[in-house]
Scaffold this motif. Sequence first.
Motif, PDB file in Angstrom:
ATOM      1  N   VAL A 174      62.347  27.740  34.233  1.00 42.17           N
ATOM      2  CA  VAL A 174      62.556  26.835  33.106  1.00 42.17           C
ATOM      3  C   VAL A 174      63.444  27.551  32.102  1.00 42.17           C
ATOM      4  O   VAL A 174      63.110  28.644  31.633  1.00 42.17           O
ATOM      5  CB  VAL A 174      61.220  26.432  32.459  1.00 42.17           C
ATOM      6  CG1 VAL A 174      61.452  25.330  31.429  1.00 42.17           C
ATOM      7  CG2 VAL A 174      60.214  25.983  33.513  1.00 42.17           C
ATOM      8  N   GLY A 195      65.637  27.297  28.508  1.00 43.86           N
ATOM      9  CA  GLY A 195      66.011  26.648  27.259  1.00 43.86           C
ATOM     10  C   GLY A 195      67.442  27.009  26.902  1.00 43.86           C
ATOM     11  O   GLY A 195      67.875  28.146  27.104  1.00 43.86           O
ATOM     12  N   PHE A 229      57.527  17.620  30.161  1.00 41.73           N
ATOM     13  CA  PHE A 229      57.729  19.064  30.180  1.00 41.73           C
ATOM     14  C   PHE A 229      56.952  19.652  31.353  1.00 41.73           C
ATOM     15  O   PHE A 229      55.753  19.414  31.480  1.00 41.73           O
ATOM     16  CB  PHE A 229      57.247  19.717  28.882  1.00 41.73           C
ATOM     17  CG  PHE A 229      57.507  21.197  28.868  1.00 41.73           C
ATOM     18  CD1 PHE A 229      58.704  21.687  28.388  1.00 41.73           C
ATOM     19  CD2 PHE A 229      56.578  22.092  29.380  1.00 41.73           C
ATOM     20  CE1 PHE A 229      58.970  23.052  28.419  1.00 41.73           C
ATOM     21  CE2 PHE A 229      56.835  23.454  29.419  1.00 41.73           C
ATOM     22  CZ  PHE A 229      58.024  23.936  28.932  1.00 41.73           C
ATOM     23  N   PRO A 230      57.621  20.433  32.222  1.00 42.15           N
ATOM     24  CA  PRO A 230      59.000  20.917  32.111  1.00 42.15           C
ATOM     25  C   PRO A 230      60.009  20.220  33.023  1.00 42.15           C
ATOM     26  O   PRO A 230      61.168  20.616  33.070  1.00 42.15           O
ATOM     27  CB  PRO A 230      58.840  22.368  32.553  1.00 42.15           C
ATOM     28  CG  PRO A 230      57.798  22.303  33.628  1.00 42.15           C
ATOM     29  CD  PRO A 230      56.844  21.222  33.204  1.00 42.15           C
ATOM     30  N   PRO A 252      62.011  28.222  27.028  1.00 39.32           N
ATOM     31  CA  PRO A 252      61.965  26.861  26.470  1.00 39.32           C
ATOM     32  C   PRO A 252      61.174  26.856  25.168  1.00 39.32           C
ATOM     33  O   PRO A 252      60.265  27.662  24.970  1.00 39.32           O
ATOM     34  CB  PRO A 252      61.238  26.070  27.565  1.00 39.32           C
ATOM     35  CG  PRO A 252      60.423  27.087  28.289  1.00 39.32           C
ATOM     36  CD  PRO A 252      61.236  28.353  28.270  1.00 39.32           C
ATOM     37  N   HIS A 290      65.867  21.893  27.249  1.00 37.15           N
ATOM     38  CA  HIS A 290      65.673  22.815  28.352  1.00 37.15           C
ATOM     39  C   HIS A 290      66.001  22.089  29.656  1.00 37.15           C
ATOM     40  O   HIS A 290      66.136  20.867  29.678  1.00 37.15           O
ATOM     41  CB  HIS A 290      64.228  23.326  28.394  1.00 37.15           C
ATOM     42  CG  HIS A 290      63.255  22.300  28.905  1.00 37.15           C
ATOM     43  ND1 HIS A 290      62.653  21.370  28.081  1.00 37.15           N
ATOM     44  CD2 HIS A 290      62.799  22.032  30.161  1.00 37.15           C
ATOM     45  CE1 HIS A 290      61.867  20.586  28.799  1.00 37.15           C
ATOM     46  NE2 HIS A 290      61.931  20.959  30.063  1.00 37.15           N
TER      47      HIS A 290
END
Length: 473
Positions: free
Chosen positions: A448, A450, A260-261, A122, A408
């Motif tokens: 996570v 992206g 986030f996240p 991310p 993301h």
Amino acid sequence: MVNDRGSDFLQLRPGDAPAKGLTGWLTEGLRTAIAAGRLAPGTRLPATRLLATELGVSRGVVVQAYQRLVDEGLADARTGSGTVIERHAAAVPRPAADRRRTLRELRLPLSTPDGVDLNLAPGVPDLAAFPRAAWLRAERAVLSRVSSADLGYGDPGGAPRLRVELVGWLRRTRAISAEADDILVCGGVAQGQALLAQVLRARGEAAVAVEDPGSRGARDQIEHWGVRTEPVPVDDDGLLVGPLRATGLDTVLLTPAHQFPTGAVLAPERRRELLSWVNEGPRLIVEDDYDAEHRYDRAPVAALQGSAPERVAHLGSVSKSLAPGMRLGWLIAPRGLQADLLAAKHASDLGSSALPQLVLAELLATGDYERHLRSVRVRQRARRDALIAGLRTHLPRARVRGVAAGLHLLIELPGGDDVELAERVRAAGVLVHPLSWHRRLPGPPGLVLGYAAHPPDRLSEAAARIGHALSRR
């Protein structure tokens, strides 16, 4: 039907392509040649019509393959010069061993480890989408009228023209309540966080509350300046205000528009609770508005700053909309903090680079920045959709979160050590972040991912690799 004559260029043979896979076949052949050094930086690719004729395929196949290289930053489509290979990773000198170790320890999103060809960390934006033509046009316009004084040290708070254009833009798009003089132009959100940490520390604040899970980078930035961070849990409605109260702290850093996240949006009731908390005393909300421009399937969410301008410090940047290498961001703080922040900024670097500020002001004034954002949203929606479809096919047990906005998404998994899971994915050539990197409180494992830096076909491939890696026992 294609012929099998092929082309002398890279000895490409369409007969080797899978059925209905000509574009992917040609793109992969070009990628492989770039990685192997057979297509060196500066090499001009054959004209699309010529290569299509040699291969016996439609011109659209070649056009799409070239465009995928451009999207990945491997090539550049230049007016009058055709499509030219860009400088690529193999041509970049490798840093020394001690520097590589430091980069790994910092977990920088742009430092891709050996053996990884799909960086889904991310924070990596779509660098190939940088609006070069618009930037050059704006830069020429600025240079045609800029004065010598405009290129001097100037106001450490930022170029006046940029602050005027920014405040207008932020009022319209983020419902900010501010004047141009309230804006402090800084070197991205990271410098804004650093300046706030220094000022808060000087005023006697030893700790601030942060979301958990939350940005590890933000946490590390604040702690680097001697301010301790205290985790506060989040749920599907955002930060939990009850546990925030229990910390006894007076400052909290959060990402309300797109947490986030997890991707959660701070719910209306939770916003009211948070604003009630901040107005109970000399308290401060630090609002990191890190990717509010990227929104696909939900209504816009106004910034918190507009509801409590004397209680909220608002941070934003062009790192996710243009490029992080621009190092251009802004901080709108309560007026009681502005003098100290300005002094800290001046002591740090005397002020941000003048010319990029003036060019960004020009992009905002002409509407080119907004046109660029509209274009990028279309690209990112297609990338997000490709990754989600791939995950549903290859990792059906995973819960996918945070898909309505941002760059993301988060996948929560039934069980296991997510650091070990991320290592298995990395061994398959895909870099992702384990959710545990961004949390200190107990919680379910997750990864996570992206998706901004790769085109849809590569994201589909990444999903397949992830699914295969995680299905192995």
